[in-house]
Design a protein around this motif. Structure first.
Motif, PDB file in Angstrom:
ATOM      1  N   UNK A 187       0.839  -1.189   0.000  1.00 41.91           N
ATOM      2  CA  UNK A 187       0.000   0.000   0.000  1.00 41.91           C
ATOM      3  C   UNK A 187       0.878   1.244   0.000  1.00 41.91           C
ATOM      4  N   UNK A 188       0.376   2.261  -0.712  1.00 43.53           N
ATOM      5  CA  UNK A 188       1.154   3.488  -0.899  1.00 43.53           C
ATOM      6  C   UNK A 188       0.296   4.719  -0.667  1.00 43.53           C
ATOM      7  N   UNK A 189       0.926   5.759  -0.129  1.00 40.42           N
ATOM      8  CA  UNK A 189       0.272   7.044  -0.037  1.00 40.42           C
ATOM      9  C   UNK A 189       0.463   7.837  -1.325  1.00 40.42           C
ATOM     10  N   UNK A 190      -0.095   9.028  -1.327  1.00 39.54           N
ATOM     11  CA  UNK A 190      -0.031   9.879  -2.511  1.00 39.54           C
ATOM     12  C   UNK A 190       1.280  10.644  -2.615  1.00 39.54           C
ATOM     13  N   UNK A 191       2.000  10.727  -1.522  1.00 35.80           N
ATOM     14  CA  UNK A 191       3.287  11.413  -1.546  1.00 35.80           C
ATOM     15  C   UNK A 191       3.207  12.839  -1.047  1.00 35.80           C
ATOM     16  N   UNK A 192       4.319  13.289  -0.496  1.00 40.32           N
ATOM     17  CA  UNK A 192       4.447  14.680  -0.072  1.00 40.32           C
ATOM     18  C   UNK A 192       5.769  15.223  -0.616  1.00 40.32           C
ATOM     19  N   UNK A 193       5.719  16.431  -1.144  1.00 39.01           N
ATOM     20  CA  UNK A 193       6.879  17.000  -1.814  1.00 39.01           C
ATOM     21  C   UNK A 193       7.810  17.666  -0.813  1.00 39.01           C
ATOM     22  N   UNK A 194       9.079  17.383  -0.970  1.00 39.75           N
ATOM     23  CA  UNK A 194      10.120  18.064  -0.202  1.00 39.75           C
ATOM     24  C   UNK A 194      11.070  18.717  -1.196  1.00 39.75           C
ATOM     25  N   UNK A 195      11.234  20.020  -1.061  1.00 42.72           N
ATOM     26  CA  UNK A 195      12.147  20.756  -1.932  1.00 42.72           C
ATOM     27  C   UNK A 195      13.162  21.475  -1.060  1.00 42.72           C
ATOM     28  N   UNK A 196      14.426  21.223  -1.331  1.00 47.83           N
ATOM     29  CA  UNK A 196      15.510  21.842  -0.568  1.00 47.83           C
ATOM     30  C   UNK A 196      16.202  22.850  -1.470  1.00 47.83           C
ATOM     31  N   UNK A 197      16.226  24.083  -1.018  1.00 45.51           N
ATOM     32  CA  UNK A 197      16.811  25.129  -1.852  1.00 45.51           C
ATOM     33  C   UNK A 197      17.793  25.960  -1.057  1.00 45.51           C
ATOM     34  N   UNK A 198      18.594  26.692  -1.789  1.00 45.99           N
ATOM     35  CA  UNK A 198      19.542  27.597  -1.144  1.00 45.99           C
ATOM     36  C   UNK A 198      18.960  29.005  -1.046  1.00 45.99           C
TER      37      UNK A 198
END
Length: 118
Positions: free
Chosen positions: A107-118
């Motif tokens: 089973x899988x979730x829909x996902x959550x976005x992680x963005x790492x920026x400077x």
């Protein structure tokens, strides 16, 4: 019906921290494993960390050891992923998953976005 709902993603600066959460519902998870995967842009989905809901046994991908911490709250059927010292290469969609009886990730979730920026 099993539902996995992730939260906690967002835009973070290099060196920052995030805690992702995944709340599960729809079955008894006491004999299952729950875990986190991530998929960076243009790449395959990779395993990050897993935990057994019953005994709390933890395992990590070598690439994240030392910066990522997985934990669980059995009473809430929730797993967490603490990510410290974020790097640009941590930018990805993070998915929560359940392995029934610790076998395949079913089973899988829909996902959550992680963005790492400077």
């Amino acid at each position: 019906q099993v539902q996995l709902v992730e939260s906690g993603g967002g835009l973070v600066q290099i060196g920052g921290s995030l805690r992702l959460s995944c709340a599960a519902s729809g079955r008894t998870f006491s004999r299952d494993h729950m875990g986190w995967f991530r998929q960076a842009p243009g790449k395959e989905r990779d395993f990050v960390a897993g935990i057994s809901m019953n005994f709390g046994t933890i395992y990590y991908a070598d690439s994240v050891k030392g910066r990522f911490t997985i934990s669980r709250d059995k009473s809430k059927n929730t797993v967490y992923l603490q990510i410290n010292s974020l790097k640009p290469e941590d930018t990805a969609v993070y998915y929560c998953a359940v392995a029934v009886a610790g076998q395949d990730w079913n089973y899988w979730g829909q996902g959550t976005h992680v963005t790492v920026s400077s």
